[in-house]
Design a protein around this motif. Sequence first.
Motif: not given
Lengths: 183, 260
Positions: A31, A35-36, A39-40, A43, B34, B36-37, B40
């Motif tokens: 899930w 999102g990871q 944002w990765l 960023l 999240t 995690a974000s 980061m």
Amino acid sequence: MLIALLAQGAAHGSGHMPDDAPPPFPPFEAWHMPGQLFWLAILFAVLYFALSRFILPKMSDTIEKRSDRIASDLDQAAVLNEQATEAQQALELRIAQAKAKARETAAKAKQKIDDEVSAQTARVDTEIEKKLEAAESRITEMRTKAMQNVEQIAIDTADAMTARFGLKASPADLKKAVSASLK
Amino acid sequence: MNFALTQTAIDPIHQFQVSKWLDLSIGGIDISFTNASGFMLLGVVLCIAFFGYAASKRALVPGRTQSMAEIGYGFVADMVRSTAGEEGLRFFPFVFTLFFFVFFANMIGMVPYAFTTTSHLVVTGALAILVISIVIGFGIWKNGLKFFKLFAPSGAPFLIYFILVPIEVISFLARPVTLALRLFANMLAGHIMLKLFATFAAQLIGAAISGTVLLGVVGLLAFGMGVALNALELLVAGLQAYVFAILTCVYLNDALHPSH
């Protein structure tokens, strides 16, 4: 005992989970993955943009300027060093020249003085010689004159004496006799 | 014996739990911000703040911060130059970003209660895929079909190629996988170990306080081990960032000079 303890702990830990489903392993949960990634991407892109556009060029500029500055400073130092060496050599040359000149001047002065001294000595010598000569000649002259006077006086005396004796001698005889006895 | 120590179970996996800070979604895809974000973002902000501040100094004789940043700059530049040559320096900003992105993430992960973003395979996998995409894309753009000489090194006898080419292809395909797994597994395993030893030590010492001296001795040993592991994990955090970056350089070198 320890093993029992761990087993107990593990049993307790798994006790939270429903018995039919295995405990979820967070890194493999699906899930949060979009999102990871989202944002990765954002960023990482932001970091790349900030670093490559603004920060790294500034740093490379600073580092380059510094190495340029160091290189030019080293060059300048080398040039200055060369100049200093040249100046030192020139100075040494000048000193040597000055020394030679001084020596030359001193030698010249000495020579001049020597010449002068010898010239003066020579002049004085000749003067003295001249004076001696003159004196000698005067002495001789005076002596001859004196001798002549003595002869004359002797002649006159002899004439007077012979006259006392009533004799008359000729002047030539008197002269001859006087000069014979004077010798 | 009643220790009362099973009250807190050892759950070393909990630290990798992703939790939503801000619910977001685009087109039905969950892109929530999240923890995690968040961590980061913290790493990126710290990285930009540190290097931005250091770069703004521009002193001829650098101070401490500027010196550290310039050492980092020189470190990455030397790494790129020595593995990928002078042409490799066109990838310098990318390798620099990659190295310090991973480095800051790993180091933030060393702070207790912080989230380690690089302990998630999706993150390390994405970075590895990014690296290998750049290698392939740039390799083909620069060398054309000659790029595929990478899989057939010259100078081998003809028959050998039937074995050599598959091996080279497999080793090439394994690169992104190992690149991603190495970082992920190192961070995951290291943090699990840290959590285990720390919790273990705390529980055993707690048991000792309630009466069992022997458990206390073991607890102190576990505590010492935890301290040693912390030092090791600091090393691993730096080292894995370095390994990730230098392998990227090695792979980029293949894209720049495919015929070895």
